[in-house]
Design an enzyme around this catalytic site. Structure first.
Site, PDB file in Angstrom:
ATOM      1  N   ASP A  38       0.836  -1.194   0.000  1.00 28.86           N
ATOM      2  CA  ASP A  38       0.000   0.000   0.000  1.00 28.86           C
ATOM      3  C   ASP A  38       0.878   1.254   0.000  1.00 28.86           C
ATOM      4  O   ASP A  38       2.025   1.219   0.460  1.00 28.86           O
ATOM      5  CB  ASP A  38      -0.898   0.010   1.239  1.00 28.86           C
ATOM      6  N   TYR A  66       6.246  -8.447   8.608  1.00 32.31           N
ATOM      7  CA  TYR A  66       6.102  -7.005   8.744  1.00 32.31           C
ATOM      8  C   TYR A  66       6.333  -6.569  10.192  1.00 32.31           C
ATOM      9  O   TYR A  66       6.075  -7.322  11.131  1.00 32.31           O
ATOM     10  CB  TYR A  66       4.684  -6.559   8.372  1.00 32.31           C
ATOM     11  N   ASP A  80      -6.781   1.779   7.487  1.00 33.21           N
ATOM     12  CA  ASP A  80      -5.466   2.332   7.798  1.00 33.21           C
ATOM     13  C   ASP A  80      -5.578   3.833   8.023  1.00 33.21           C
ATOM     14  O   ASP A  80      -6.675   4.418   7.967  1.00 33.21           O
ATOM     15  CB  ASP A  80      -4.443   1.992   6.717  1.00 33.21           C
ATOM     16  N   ARG A 172      -3.844  -4.777   7.226  1.00 33.03           N
ATOM     17  CA  ARG A 172      -4.844  -3.791   7.642  1.00 33.03           C
ATOM     18  C   ARG A 172      -6.134  -4.456   8.113  1.00 33.03           C
ATOM     19  O   ARG A 172      -6.795  -3.958   9.022  1.00 33.03           O
ATOM     20  CB  ARG A 172      -5.244  -2.814   6.544  1.00 33.03           C
TER      21      ARG A 172
END
Length: 292
Positions: A38, A66, A80, A172
C-alpha cells in the site's frame, strides 16, 4: 536487462510508482512487482525485470513478514491511517493484557475479509473503484495463515507489532478485526515489510541509491540478485549446449541427477538462467517457463 531487484519502497508511493521509477532508471521497459505494498507502507518490494517477469508466478505463495503499529480507539473505512474515521472514538483503550490475548487469537489459519479499499476484483472490477464510487462491494472471506502475530509494545493508544502472514493476507484487515474483537476499533498506523519470501531488508536498495548510480553513469545491473539464489526450493542444474538447445525450443530433456525434484532451475553457466523445468516422469523434465 533480466533479473530480480529488491527495492526498499518509500512511503507515499504506490508499487506501480516504484515500477515506473525503475523502468526509467534502468532503461528496461518490462518491469513488474511481486506483491503489492500500500502507498503508506514501506520496505521489501521485489521487482522482476526483462524476461524474468515470466518467473513472477513462482513467487506468488511466498510468505511475508512485517513490523508495524496500530492506532486503537477507532476504525477507518480503509482500515489504515489514510482513511476516514468510522464510528465514535473509544473512551479508553483496552489494557495491554487484553490486546495481547486478542492478538493471540489471530494466529493460525483464519478466514479474512479483504478491505473494501483493495485491489481484489468484484465481477472484474477492483474493489477500491467500487468503494470510491459509493457502490456496494461484495467481497468474500478468504483463508489466510498467520504464523506469528506478536504485540511488542503498547503505549497509550498505539500498539506495535510483528506479524508473519501468508501471501494474499491483509495486515490492515488484521488491525481492523483486532479492534472489532476488542470493541474499541483500530486501524493500521504504520507498516514496514521486512521479509518477502527469501528476501529481506538487507537485500534491498533504495530508489535514491539507484538514482545515484544512474546519475554516475552506472547501470543498476550490479544490484540485481544472483539468479542461483532465487527460488531456493528449486535445485540448480547446468545444461550442456545440446540440452540447452532442446530446452529453448520447449522440448523435454533428461536430467538423471534430479529424479526427486518437482521443479528445477536450468542454467547454461553460473549466472545464465534459461528455464524452469517441471518433472514429467522419472528423470524426464519439460521446460514450463523459458527465459533465455
Amino acid at each position: 536487462m533480466n533479473g530480480i531487484l529488491i527495492v526498499d519502497k518509500p512511503g507515499g508511493m504506490t508499487s506501480h510508482d516504484v515500477v515506473a521509477v525503475v523502468r526509467r532508471l534502468s532503461g528496461e521497459r518490462s518491469v513488474g512487482h511481486m506483491g503489492t505494498l500500500d502507498p503508506m507502507a514501506t520496505g521489501v518490494l521485489p521487482l522482476v525485470l526483462g524476461k524474468y517477469t515470466r518467473l513472477a508466478k513462482f513467487f506468488q505463495s511466498d510468505r511475508k513478514a512485517y513490523d508495524g503499529t496500530m492506532r486503537l480507539g477507532f476504525a477507518t473505512d480503509t482500515y489504515d491511517a489514510d482513511g476516514e474515521r468510522v464510528g465514535e472514538q473509544a473512551v479508553s483503550p483496552p489494557s495491554e493484557a487484553e490486546i495481547r490475548r486478542a492478538a493471540a487469537g489471530f494466529v493460525g489459519e483464519i478466514q479474512q475479509m479483504p478491505p473494501a479499499y483493495s485491489a481484489k476484483k468484484v465481477a472484474g472490477v477492483a474493489a477500491y473503484k467500487l468503494a470510491r464510487a459509493g457502490k456496494p462491494v461484495a467481497l468474500k472471506p478468504l483463508p489466510v495463515t498467520v504464523d506469528c502475530f506478536a504485540i511488542t509494545e503498547v503505549a497509550g493508544e498505539s500498539a506495535a507489532f510483528e506479524i508473519e502472514i501468508s501471501a494474499g493476507g491483509y495486515v490492515r484487515s488484521i488491525a481492523n478485526d483486532l479492534g472489532a474483537r476488542l470493541g474499541c476499533g483500530a486501524h493500521l498506523a504504520t507498516l514496514r515489510r521486512t521479509v518477502a519470501g527469501e528476501f529481506s531488508l538487507q537485500d534491498a536498495v533504495t530508489l535514491d541509491d539507484l538514482a545515484r548510480l544512474a546519475s554516475g553513469g552506472e547501470t543498476i545491473e550490479s544490484r540485481l540478485h544472483h539468479p542461483r539464489r532465487i527460488l531456493p526450493a528449486m535445485p540448480c542444474v547446468t545444461a550442456d549446449e545440446w540440452t540447452a538447445g532442446r530446452i529453448r525450443n520447449g522440448m523435454q530433456v533428461n536430467l538423471p541427477e534430479y529424479s526427486c525434484a518437482a521443479l528445477v532451475k536450468i542454467f547454461t553457466s553460473q549466472r545464465d538462467l534459461i528455464a524452469i523445468g517441471k518433472r514429467i516422469a522419472g528423470t524426464l523434465f519439460q521446460p514450463v517457463t523459458v527465459v533465455a
